[in-house]
Design a protein around this motif. Structure first.
Motif, PDB file in Angstrom:
ATOM      1  N   ASN A   1       0.829  -1.207   0.000  1.00  0.00           N
ATOM      2  CA  ASN A   1       0.000   0.000   0.000  1.00  0.00           C
ATOM      3  C   ASN A   1       0.858   1.249   0.000  1.00  0.00           C
ATOM      4  N   ALA A   2       1.900   1.254   0.853  1.00  0.00           N
ATOM      5  CA  ALA A   2       2.738   2.450   0.975  1.00  0.00           C
ATOM      6  C   ALA A   2       3.351   2.801  -0.383  1.00  0.00           C
ATOM      7  N   VAL A   3       3.863   1.801  -1.067  1.00  0.00           N
ATOM      8  CA  VAL A   3       4.496   2.069  -2.376  1.00  0.00           C
ATOM      9  C   VAL A   3       3.417   2.489  -3.385  1.00  0.00           C
ATOM     10  N   LYS A   4       2.264   1.798  -3.296  1.00  0.00           N
ATOM     11  CA  LYS A   4       1.187   2.087  -4.269  1.00  0.00           C
ATOM     12  C   LYS A   4       0.675   3.523  -4.125  1.00  0.00           C
ATOM     13  N   PHE A   5       0.492   3.987  -2.881  1.00  0.00           N
ATOM     14  CA  PHE A   5      -0.141   5.293  -2.677  1.00  0.00           C
ATOM     15  C   PHE A   5       0.864   6.442  -2.505  1.00  0.00           C
ATOM     16  N   THR A   6       2.146   6.204  -2.833  1.00  0.00           N
ATOM     17  CA  THR A   6       3.144   7.270  -2.693  1.00  0.00           C
ATOM     18  C   THR A   6       3.762   7.598  -4.060  1.00  0.00           C
TER      19      THR A   6
ATOM     20  N   LEU B   1     -12.324   3.266   8.989  1.00  0.00           N
ATOM     21  CA  LEU B   1     -13.064   2.490   7.978  1.00  0.00           C
ATOM     22  C   LEU B   1     -12.172   1.613   7.122  1.00  0.00           C
ATOM     23  N   ILE B   2     -10.947   2.116   6.817  1.00  0.00           N
ATOM     24  CA  ILE B   2     -10.112   1.358   5.868  1.00  0.00           C
ATOM     25  C   ILE B   2      -9.710  -0.014   6.400  1.00  0.00           C
ATOM     26  N   PHE B   3      -9.884  -0.231   7.735  1.00  0.00           N
ATOM     27  CA  PHE B   3      -9.552  -1.556   8.271  1.00  0.00           C
ATOM     28  C   PHE B   3     -10.728  -2.530   8.123  1.00  0.00           C
TER      29      PHE B   3
ATOM     30  N   PHE C   1     -13.360  -4.856   2.319  1.00  0.00           N
ATOM     31  CA  PHE C   1     -13.904  -4.263   1.083  1.00  0.00           C
ATOM     32  C   PHE C   1     -14.101  -2.749   1.201  1.00  0.00           C
ATOM     33  N   THR C   2     -13.288  -2.079   2.023  1.00  0.00           N
ATOM     34  CA  THR C   2     -13.448  -0.625   2.158  1.00  0.00           C
ATOM     35  C   THR C   2     -12.184   0.083   1.720  1.00  0.00           C
ATOM     36  N   GLN C   3     -12.397   1.105   0.876  1.00  0.00           N
ATOM     37  CA  GLN C   3     -11.269   1.933   0.449  1.00  0.00           C
ATOM     38  C   GLN C   3     -11.540   3.361   0.906  1.00  0.00           C
ATOM     39  N   ALA C   4     -10.475   4.196   0.864  1.00  0.00           N
ATOM     40  CA  ALA C   4     -10.625   5.551   1.407  1.00  0.00           C
ATOM     41  C   ALA C   4     -11.486   6.448   0.506  1.00  0.00           C
ATOM     42  N   GLY C   5     -11.711   6.088  -0.743  1.00  0.00           N
ATOM     43  CA  GLY C   5     -12.554   6.901  -1.628  1.00  0.00           C
ATOM     44  C   GLY C   5     -12.948   6.090  -2.855  1.00  0.00           C
TER      45      GLY C   5
ATOM     46  N   GLU D   1     -12.709   6.897  -5.880  1.00  0.00           N
ATOM     47  CA  GLU D   1     -11.763   7.046  -6.988  1.00  0.00           C
ATOM     48  C   GLU D   1     -10.581   6.083  -6.842  1.00  0.00           C
ATOM     49  N   ILE D   2     -10.359   5.577  -5.619  1.00  0.00           N
ATOM     50  CA  ILE D   2      -9.171   4.751  -5.363  1.00  0.00           C
ATOM     51  C   ILE D   2      -9.168   3.521  -6.259  1.00  0.00           C
ATOM     52  N   SER D   3     -10.324   2.855  -6.304  1.00  0.00           N
ATOM     53  CA  SER D   3     -10.358   1.607  -7.064  1.00  0.00           C
ATOM     54  C   SER D   3     -10.095   1.874  -8.550  1.00  0.00           C
TER      55      SER D   3
ATOM     56  N   GLY E   1      -6.830   0.389  -8.333  1.00  0.00           N
ATOM     57  CA  GLY E   1      -7.290  -1.002  -8.231  1.00  0.00           C
ATOM     58  C   GLY E   1      -7.392  -1.399  -6.766  1.00  0.00           C
ATOM     59  N   GLY E   2      -7.326  -2.697  -6.509  1.00  0.00           N
ATOM     60  CA  GLY E   2      -7.374  -3.200  -5.120  1.00  0.00           C
ATOM     61  C   GLY E   2      -8.768  -3.635  -4.731  1.00  0.00           C
ATOM     62  N   THR E   3      -8.832  -4.411  -3.678  1.00  0.00           N
ATOM     63  CA  THR E   3     -10.116  -4.982  -3.247  1.00  0.00           C
ATOM     64  C   THR E   3     -10.565  -4.466  -1.887  1.00  0.00           C
ATOM     65  N   GLY E   4      -9.711  -3.754  -1.190  1.00  0.00           N
ATOM     66  CA  GLY E   4     -10.078  -3.292   0.157  1.00  0.00           C
ATOM     67  C   GLY E   4     -10.017  -4.416   1.181  1.00  0.00           C
ATOM     68  N   LEU E   5      -9.257  -5.467   0.875  1.00  0.00           N
ATOM     69  CA  LEU E   5      -9.178  -6.585   1.825  1.00  0.00           C
ATOM     70  C   LEU E   5      -7.869  -6.604   2.617  1.00  0.00           C
ATOM     71  N   GLY E   6      -6.835  -5.987   2.023  1.00  0.00           N
ATOM     72  CA  GLY E   6      -5.489  -6.082   2.601  1.00  0.00           C
ATOM     73  C   GLY E   6      -5.432  -5.654   4.063  1.00  0.00           C
ATOM     74  N   LEU E   7      -5.966  -4.455   4.366  1.00  0.00           N
ATOM     75  CA  LEU E   7      -5.854  -3.954   5.739  1.00  0.00           C
ATOM     76  C   LEU E   7      -6.738  -4.742   6.706  1.00  0.00           C
ATOM     77  N   ALA E   8      -7.868  -5.267   6.177  1.00  0.00           N
ATOM     78  CA  ALA E   8      -8.721  -6.098   7.047  1.00  0.00           C
ATOM     79  C   ALA E   8      -7.935  -7.336   7.479  1.00  0.00           C
ATOM     80  N   ILE E   9      -7.195  -7.914   6.531  1.00  0.00           N
ATOM     81  CA  ILE E   9      -6.382  -9.096   6.867  1.00  0.00           C
ATOM     82  C   ILE E   9      -5.278  -8.703   7.853  1.00  0.00           C
TER      83      ILE E   9
ATOM     84  N   ILE F   1       1.489   6.842   8.599  1.00  0.00           N
ATOM     85  CA  ILE F   1       2.315   5.889   9.360  1.00  0.00           C
ATOM     86  C   ILE F   1       1.381   4.827   9.935  1.00  0.00           C
ATOM     87  N   PHE F   2       1.589   3.583   9.507  1.00  0.00           N
ATOM     88  CA  PHE F   2       0.857   2.455  10.100  1.00  0.00           C
ATOM     89  C   PHE F   2       1.766   1.866  11.167  1.00  0.00           C
ATOM     90  N   GLU F   3       1.207   1.623  12.365  1.00  0.00           N
ATOM     91  CA  GLU F   3       2.060   1.263  13.504  1.00  0.00           C
ATOM     92  C   GLU F   3       1.416   0.159  14.330  1.00  0.00           C
TER      93      GLU F   3
HETATM   94  P1  ADP Z   1      -6.692  -2.122  -1.198  1.00  0.00           P
HETATM   95  O1  ADP Z   1      -5.349  -1.514  -1.111  1.00  0.00           O
HETATM   96  O2  ADP Z   1      -6.694  -3.441  -1.878  1.00  0.00           O
HETATM   97  O3  ADP Z   1      -7.730  -1.222  -1.679  1.00  0.00           O
HETATM   98  P2  ADP Z   1      -6.485  -2.192   1.665  1.00  0.00           P
HETATM   99  O4  ADP Z   1      -7.380  -2.797   2.671  1.00  0.00           O
HETATM  100  O5  ADP Z   1      -5.073  -2.606   1.692  1.00  0.00           O
HETATM  101  O6  ADP Z   1      -7.150  -2.479   0.277  1.00  0.00           O
HETATM  102  O7  ADP Z   1      -6.574  -0.635   1.839  1.00  0.00           O
HETATM  103  C1  ADP Z   1      -7.820  -0.004   1.996  1.00  0.00           C
HETATM  104  C2  ADP Z   1      -7.741   1.433   1.599  1.00  0.00           C
HETATM  105  O8  ADP Z   1      -6.968   2.159   2.563  1.00  0.00           O
HETATM  106  C3  ADP Z   1      -7.042   1.687   0.311  1.00  0.00           C
HETATM  107  O9  ADP Z   1      -7.927   1.488  -0.785  1.00  0.00           O
HETATM  108  C4  ADP Z   1      -6.643   3.134   0.475  1.00  0.00           C
HETATM  109  O10 ADP Z   1      -7.749   3.964   0.196  1.00  0.00           O
HETATM  110  C5  ADP Z   1      -6.314   3.256   1.966  1.00  0.00           C
HETATM  111  N1  ADP Z   1      -4.860   3.104   2.208  1.00  0.00           N
HETATM  112  C6  ADP Z   1      -4.223   2.027   2.679  1.00  0.00           C
HETATM  113  N2  ADP Z   1      -2.906   2.266   2.851  1.00  0.00           N
HETATM  114  C7  ADP Z   1      -2.695   3.549   2.491  1.00  0.00           C
HETATM  115  C8  ADP Z   1      -1.548   4.408   2.441  1.00  0.00           C
HETATM  116  N3  ADP Z   1      -0.334   3.983   2.813  1.00  0.00           N
HETATM  117  N4  ADP Z   1      -1.721   5.686   2.026  1.00  0.00           N
HETATM  118  C9  ADP Z   1      -2.944   6.119   1.645  1.00  0.00           C
HETATM  119  N5  ADP Z   1      -4.074   5.371   1.678  1.00  0.00           N
HETATM  120  C10 ADP Z   1      -3.943   4.089   2.081  1.00  0.00           C
END
Ligand code: ADP
Length: 801
Positions: free
Chosen positions: A427-432, A471-473, A476-480, A482-484, A488-496, A519-521
């Motif tokens: 995620n960090a690499v994807k969203f930076t 919510l992002i945890f 199937f939830t993303q921050a907006g 437009e993100i998908s 892309g992504g499924t919104g499952l990574g952070l839930a896992i 910062i995820f901690e």
């Molecule tokens: P996915 O990345 O497959 O959409 P995740 O559960 O990993 O699913 O993340 C959920 C959402 O949290 C992402 O769609 C994004 O909106 C937000 N997110 C996660 N990590 C970051 C990050 N490092 N910076 C910005 N937004 C993030």
């Protein structure tokens, strides 16, 4: 004075005295006067002063007034006291002046003893005085009295009200309440009781409580009612029991009967309360049914997932495998580009499927953390290196901080850690777009050989709005929206990630501001570990034909998979025999010895478990153990457990990468070890096999002539064989001291043999001794017995044996 008058006066009971007023002397007293005055006529005649001396001093003035009135011939009546000795009063007299008509000189007095009357009068006065004083007293305390009376009145009112309330509570209670006499006969019953037992008005009077209880419980109830006298002194005895009750209609229902002794209640001896449990029982049954249905649903879902996993992974294995093989060939640029796209999509598809399955597994409680030694620092480096390429492409600074402070080896679950980090770093690499991504570790301290790690994944990317940070945890939830589209992504990574961190006993949080990175901690704890005594041969150092001279039997019914696997094996120099099902595999083994068996689990006629069981129980296998690697598309925990039980050496989950196949085979054949070469990824490959014991220190001895080597092998053979038996008995017995003694006894053998896996298993066993489930203990027994058996085989193979 005439004779007749004298006669009359002499006989009168009243006292009479006559005086001559002119001569001022007494002329006559009658005998009654002499008696009253206690003076004789002679005495009085000679000494008239005796008259006054007989009168009580206090009454003298009154007497003198009386005599004056007599002299004046007035009418007068007076009461006087006559004195006794001293100042005492002898008696009371009433004196009355008697005028004698026609005689001016003679006057008389009539006296009468009125002592009795006077005493009564005094008594009455005293009584009256008392009454008056009480009255006065009463009137003084009247206010207090009034207040007390009011209090009493109020208390009575309250008592009446309470009585009324209690009666109404009892009457309206939902439980049946009745009073019983000493023999258990019902004296009264509230309306709930009448309704519950279907009794008509006052019908209870003919009933005994035991008649309202089902036959099987009557003895208990009667026993209590009759036996309460025998109860020890102190608390009054109480009887409470769930039992079958019986209505007057003979219909039975479940209830709870409470009986207690009541002292001081008019006529009653016991109070009985009956609670109807029919509804509760009904609800319990419904709940049980619902639970069974839910369990069935979970089982169905699990089965569905397992099937789906198999159905999707098997063809995907072919796609990925074939693509990898084609990519190894020399291809024109355009075709390579298309193949790259296929590979990218297939890998993505696999990642999505893995995510869904992982989440389902965690939610079903099917993920348990492993406890095994792994190289923490190497793992961090490996995970980071997976993102090196992507970071460089985006010109991001990808860095690792704090790794120098960490112990190299820890004990824990490397697969889950790498899964957590892969998701966060991904995620960090994807969203930076600019700046850096940093994996930072802080050693917060060491307690009881356990390090407390603070792990942060920091980036300088787009950040997350405050309201989205929780919510992002969610799955199937993303921050907006437009993100998908954009990423892309499924919104499952952070839930896992969140669930895995929780499973470790930690918590994850995010600190972020939109546009200023995130910062995820989270915190994790690991036991400090030691490097297992394994010879590390990097796979890269094996050479291209590293399988030369090895005969590998592949039992797999899917021909595409057969093709993919055999292509790799042959490429690496191995000799391959293919079997289409379990029976064929056993036939091949009977004909020709193999060095390794790659065994698919799902095969027609005879499945992988049956094949492995047949091999492991055959005399040939007991002599020379054939390494078996299982190929499966099913990653459930149940499969992992069964493969361990049946004695497989490794599990390779389809679809697999060539490096994973290579690592698994190398580990099983003791050609190399995979830890440093590929990031562990449980959903893709698990290698269970590793050299169990290290006998290299015997290498400088001449095996056939060294008595030391022979004795060493012999003693360890005995120790391990005996231990294997003893372990089962001691673990099942639950006696910790015996367990510790047994473990201590074997310690030096384990150190000399470098038998780290058994060491670890024994320390886990000690934890199980304290609070382990029988099921886990049995698993541990099987595992330890298998380890011992494996080590025994290796010892037996040694030339000094
Ligand atoms: P996915 O990345 O497959 O959409 P995740 O559960 O990993 O699913 O993340 C959920 C959402 O949290 C992402 O769609 C994004 O909106 C937000 N997110 C996660 N990590 C970051 C990050 N490092 N910076 C910005 N937004 C993030």
């Amino acid at each position: 004075m005439s004779e007749l008058l004298t006669h009359l006066l002499n006989a009168s009971p009243d006292a009479f005295l006559l005086a001559n007023l002119d001569q001022a002397n007494f002329v006559y007293v009658n005998p009654a006067f002499e008696q009253l005055w206690q003076v004789s006529w002679d005495n009085l005649r000679q000494e008239p002063g005796v008259f006054l001396r007989t009168i009580h001093l206090e009454d003298l003035p009154k007497a003198e007034q009386f005599l004056a009135a007599m002299r004046n011939r007035e009418e007068k009546v007076t009461e006087l006291r006559l004195r006794g000795t001293g100042s005492a009063v002898r008696c009371w007299v009433e004196l009355r002046i008697v005028a004698l008509s026609g005689n001016e000189t003679i006057a008389g007095l009539q006296g009468r003893d009125i002592t009795l009357q006077k005493e009564q009068e005094i008594q009455h006065r005293q009584a009256l005085d008392q009454v008056m004083s009480v009255y006065e007293d009463l009137s003084n305390h009247q206010e207090e009295l009034k207040a007390s009376l009011e209090e009493v009145r109020l208390s009575n009112q309250q008592l009446d009200r309470s009585r009324g309330e209690i009666a109404s509570i009892i009457q309206n209670a939902s439980e049946a309440i009745c009073t019983l006499d000493n023999s258990g006969k019902i004296l009264s019953m509230n309306s709930a009781g009448m309704k519950l037992f279907r009794l008509k008005e006052n019908q209870f009077i003919y009933q005994y409580l035991v008649n309202l209880v089902a036959k099987i419980h009557r003895k208990d109830v009667a026993g209590f009612l009759l036996g309460y006298h025998d109860a020890p002194p102190g608390e009054p005895p109480v009887f409470r029991m769930e039992m079958t009750m019986q209505r007057t209609t003979k219909e039975e229902f479940p209830g709870q009967l409470s009986l207690s002794r009541v002292e001081g209640m008019a006529g009653a001896g016991f109070v009985a309360i009956v609670t109807d449990l029919s509804e509760i029982r009904k609800r319990e049954e419904e709940l049980q049914r619902a639970q069974q249905e839910a369990e069935q649903a979970v089982a169905t879902k699990s089965q569905f997932l397992s099937n789906m996993s198999h159905e999707i992974r098997t063809p995907l294995n072919a796609v990925i495998g074939m693509t990898n093989l084609l990519l190894d060939d020399q291809l024109p640029g355009a075709q390579r580009q298309k193949l790259d796209t296929i590979k990218f999509s297939a890998d993505n598809l696999l990642a999505i499927i893995n995510n869904i399955l992982d989440l389902s597994k965690i939610e079903a409680g099917n993920v348990h953390l492993e406890k095994k030694p792994f190289q923490l620092t190497a793992l961090l480096g490996n995970v980071l290196s997976m993102f090196r390429h992507r970071a460089t492409e985006k010109d991001l600074d990808l860095r690792l901080e704090g790794a120098d402070e960490l112990p190299e080896w820890v004990i824990g679950d490397p697969h889950q850690l790498s899964q957590i980090l892969t998701n966060l770093l991904g995620n960090a690499v994807k969203f930076t777009q600019y700046g850096h991504v940093c994996l930072r570790l802080k050693n917060l301290g060491l307690v009881d050989d356990c390090i407390d790690l603070l792990i942060q994944v920091e980036d300088t990317g787009m950040g997350i709005a405050t309201e989205k940070q929780q919510l992002i945890f969610e799955r199937f939830t993303q921050a907006g929206i437009e993100i998908s589209h954009l990423y892309g992504g499924t919104g499952l990574g952070l839930a896992i990630v969140k669930k895995l961190v929780n499973l470790h006993g930690g918590n994850i949080k995010v600190v972020s501001e939109p546009g200023r990175g995130a910062i995820f901690e989270f915190n994790l704890k690991y036991l400090i570990g030691q490097a297992p005594a394994i010879e590390h041969i990097p796979i890269s150092s094996l050479g291209p034909k590293w399988l030369a001279g090895q005969h590998i039997l592949v039992a797999e019914d899917n021909q595409v998979n057969q093709l993919v696997i055999s292509q790799y094996l042959q490429k690496w120099g191995g000799r391959v025999t293919l079997a289409l099902n379990g029976r064929e595999a056993l036939a091949c083994l009977a004909k020709e010895k193999a060095d390794l068996l790659l065994l698919d689990l799902n095969m027609p006629e005879m499945n992988g478990f049956e094949v492995a069981h047949a091999i492991r129980t055959s005399p040939e296998d007991l002599a020379a153990r054939l390494p078996i690697i299982v190929l499966t598309a099913d990653i459930s925990l149940e499969i992992a457990r069964r493969t361990r039980e049946v004695g497989m050496d490794g599990v390779l989950t389809k679809p697999f990468q060539p490096t994973e196949l290579q690592a698994a085979i190398a580990a099983c054949l003791r050609l190399g070890q995979s830890v440093g070469d590929i990031p562990p990824k449980e959903s893709i490959a698990t290698v269970q096999s590793a050299p169990l014991i290290d006998l290299s220190f015997l290498a400088h001895e001449d095996p056939r002539n060294s008595r030391f080597a022979q004795e060493f092998i012999r003693l360890n053979l005995i120790a391990l064989t005996e231990f294997s038996e003893q372990y089962a008995t001691t673990l099942r017995s639950g006696q910790l001291a015996a367990y510790q003694a047994m473990r201590h006894h074997l310690t030096s053998n384990l150190v000399l043999l470098h038998f780290d896996q058994l060491k670890l298993a024994l320390s886990q066993g000690e934890e199980l001794m304290v609070d382990g489930l029988p099921k886990d203990k049995e698993e541990s027994i099987t595992h330890v017995q298998r380890l011992c058996l494996g080590a025994v085989k290796l010892l037996e193979k040694h030339p000094a044996a």
